[in-house]
Design a protein around this motif. Sequence first.
Motif, PDB file in Angstrom:
ATOM      1  N   MET A   1       0.846  -1.205   0.000  1.00  0.00           N
ATOM      2  CA  MET A   1       0.000   0.000   0.000  1.00  0.00           C
ATOM      3  C   MET A   1       0.880   1.253   0.000  1.00  0.00           C
ATOM      4  SD  MET A   1      -2.751   1.393   2.812  1.00  0.00           S
ATOM      5  CE  MET A   1      -3.535  -0.162   3.043  1.00  0.00           C
ATOM      6  N   ALA A   2       0.498   2.218  -0.843  1.00  0.00           N
ATOM      7  CA  ALA A   2       1.243   3.476  -0.845  1.00  0.00           C
ATOM      8  C   ALA A   2       0.846   4.286   0.396  1.00  0.00           C
ATOM      9  CB  ALA A   2       0.933   4.260  -2.108  1.00  0.00           C
ATOM     10  N   ASN A   3       1.808   4.955   0.954  1.00  0.00           N
ATOM     11  CA  ASN A   3       1.565   5.749   2.157  1.00  0.00           C
ATOM     12  C   ASN A   3       0.485   6.786   1.923  1.00  0.00           C
ATOM     13  OD1 ASN A   3       3.275   4.524   3.878  1.00  0.00           O
ATOM     14  ND2 ASN A   3       4.971   5.983   3.614  1.00  0.00           N
ATOM     15  N   ASP A   4      -0.493   6.802   2.835  1.00  0.00           N
ATOM     16  CA  ASP A   4      -1.503   7.852   2.807  1.00  0.00           C
ATOM     17  C   ASP A   4      -2.261   7.958   1.490  1.00  0.00           C
ATOM     18  OD1 ASP A   4      -1.503   8.749   5.373  1.00  0.00           O
ATOM     19  OD2 ASP A   4       0.156  10.159   5.053  1.00  0.00           O
ATOM     20  N   CYS A   5      -2.415   6.830   0.813  1.00  0.00           N
ATOM     21  CA  CYS A   5      -3.203   6.861  -0.420  1.00  0.00           C
ATOM     22  C   CYS A   5      -4.647   6.490  -0.087  1.00  0.00           C
ATOM     23  CB  CYS A   5      -2.637   5.910  -1.462  1.00  0.00           C
ATOM     24  SG  CYS A   5      -3.719   5.733  -2.897  1.00  0.00           S
ATOM     25  N   LEU A   6      -5.548   7.419  -0.378  1.00  0.00           N
ATOM     26  CA  LEU A   6      -6.964   7.228  -0.060  1.00  0.00           C
ATOM     27  C   LEU A   6      -7.518   5.943  -0.684  1.00  0.00           C
ATOM     28  CD1 LEU A   6      -9.683   8.345   1.035  1.00  0.00           C
ATOM     29  CD2 LEU A   6      -9.893   9.623  -1.119  1.00  0.00           C
ATOM     30  N   PHE A   7      -7.217   5.715  -1.957  1.00  0.00           N
ATOM     31  CA  PHE A   7      -7.821   4.560  -2.631  1.00  0.00           C
ATOM     32  C   PHE A   7      -7.153   3.248  -2.219  1.00  0.00           C
ATOM     33  CE2 PHE A   7      -9.922   7.035  -6.397  1.00  0.00           C
ATOM     34  CZ  PHE A   7     -10.775   7.645  -5.479  1.00  0.00           C
ATOM     35  N   CYS A   8      -5.885   3.270  -1.811  1.00  0.00           N
ATOM     36  CA  CYS A   8      -5.290   2.063  -1.206  1.00  0.00           C
ATOM     37  C   CYS A   8      -6.042   1.720   0.079  1.00  0.00           C
ATOM     38  CB  CYS A   8      -3.811   2.271  -0.896  1.00  0.00           C
ATOM     39  SG  CYS A   8      -2.714   2.068  -2.311  1.00  0.00           S
ATOM     40  N   LYS A   9      -6.389   2.746   0.850  1.00  0.00           N
ATOM     41  CA  LYS A   9      -7.115   2.511   2.116  1.00  0.00           C
ATOM     42  C   LYS A   9      -8.519   1.982   1.836  1.00  0.00           C
ATOM     43  CE  LYS A   9      -4.482   5.732   4.903  1.00  0.00           C
ATOM     44  NZ  LYS A   9      -4.377   7.099   5.396  1.00  0.00           N
ATOM     45  N   GLN A  46      -3.727  -2.854  -6.606  1.00  0.00           N
ATOM     46  CA  GLN A  46      -2.307  -2.482  -6.632  1.00  0.00           C
ATOM     47  C   GLN A  46      -2.179  -0.973  -6.861  1.00  0.00           C
ATOM     48  OE1 GLN A  46      -0.182  -4.517  -9.754  1.00  0.00           O
ATOM     49  NE2 GLN A  46       1.546  -3.104  -9.682  1.00  0.00           N
ATOM     50  N   HIS A  47      -1.285  -0.344  -6.124  1.00  0.00           N
ATOM     51  CA  HIS A  47      -1.104   1.096  -6.298  1.00  0.00           C
ATOM     52  C   HIS A  47      -0.265   1.426  -7.528  1.00  0.00           C
ATOM     53  CE1 HIS A  47      -0.937   5.337  -5.155  1.00  0.00           C
ATOM     54  NE2 HIS A  47       0.216   5.284  -5.811  1.00  0.00           N
ATOM     55  N   LEU A  48      -0.861   2.218  -8.404  1.00  0.00           N
ATOM     56  CA  LEU A  48      -0.133   2.868  -9.497  1.00  0.00           C
ATOM     57  C   LEU A  48      -0.717   4.272  -9.540  1.00  0.00           C
ATOM     58  CD1 LEU A  48      -0.432   0.007 -12.140  1.00  0.00           C
ATOM     59  CD2 LEU A  48       1.718   0.791 -11.151  1.00  0.00           C
ATOM     60  N   PHE A  98      -4.217  10.262  -6.714  1.00  0.00           N
ATOM     61  CA  PHE A  98      -3.144   9.672  -7.516  1.00  0.00           C
ATOM     62  C   PHE A  98      -3.022   8.173  -7.268  1.00  0.00           C
ATOM     63  CE2 PHE A  98      -1.308  13.057 -10.018  1.00  0.00           C
ATOM     64  CZ  PHE A  98      -1.995  14.150  -9.511  1.00  0.00           C
ATOM     65  N   HIS A  99      -4.117   7.495  -7.524  1.00  0.00           N
ATOM     66  CA  HIS A  99      -4.192   6.033  -7.577  1.00  0.00           C
ATOM     67  C   HIS A  99      -5.130   5.766  -8.746  1.00  0.00           C
ATOM     68  CE1 HIS A  99      -4.717   1.952  -5.352  1.00  0.00           C
ATOM     69  NE2 HIS A  99      -5.423   1.871  -6.474  1.00  0.00           N
ATOM     70  N   ILE A 100      -4.658   5.033  -9.734  1.00  0.00           N
ATOM     71  CA  ILE A 100      -5.449   4.810 -10.962  1.00  0.00           C
ATOM     72  C   ILE A 100      -6.916   4.555 -10.650  1.00  0.00           C
ATOM     73  CG2 ILE A 100      -5.931   3.187 -12.850  1.00  0.00           C
ATOM     74  CD1 ILE A 100      -3.005   2.645 -13.087  1.00  0.00           C
TER      75      ILE A 100
HETATM   76 ZN    ZN Z   1      -3.000   3.788  -3.778  1.00  0.00          ZN
END
Ligand code: ZN
Length: 114
Positions: A1-9, A46-48, A98-100
């Motif tokens: 998970m990318a740090n502090d990425c809303l859509f990863c969360k 997956q984070h991109l 910034f998460h696809i």
């Molecule tokens: Zn993300």
Amino acid sequence: MANDCLFCKIAAGEIPSTKVYEDEHILAFRDINPVAPVHVLVIPKQHLDSIDDFRPEHDELLSKLFAAVHAVARETGVAETGYRVVTNVGRDAGQQVFHIHLHVLGGRTLGPVA
Ligand code: ZN
Ligand code: AMP
């Protein structure tokens, strides 16, 4: 998970969402601020950062992303009436998260693009 990425969360279930479709690699959920009666975001787990990050090694993921769009169109009832798929890349496109994510829009007549 990318740090502090809303859509990863959201993908990890740490932030709630209204799910429309989910499989091992993809999640689709309702946009919190819909601009059309159907406004769903389809994301890879997956984070991109954006589709500009896609490389040949992501071919399978890209295919799964569009298979999910197909499923979402049927689940939300817009497959018959039509829908639009939009994805923003970077500043000039107004990308905020910034998460696809692919926006799937429908349920009303949509105006010209941009
Ligand atoms: Zn993300
Ligand atoms: P973009 O401008 O393409 O980066 O789109 C980001 C989208 O994410 C916008 O349409 C927002 O309304 C949507 N959004 C932001 N936070 C959430 C959230 N917590 N749940 C669902 N959608 C969200």
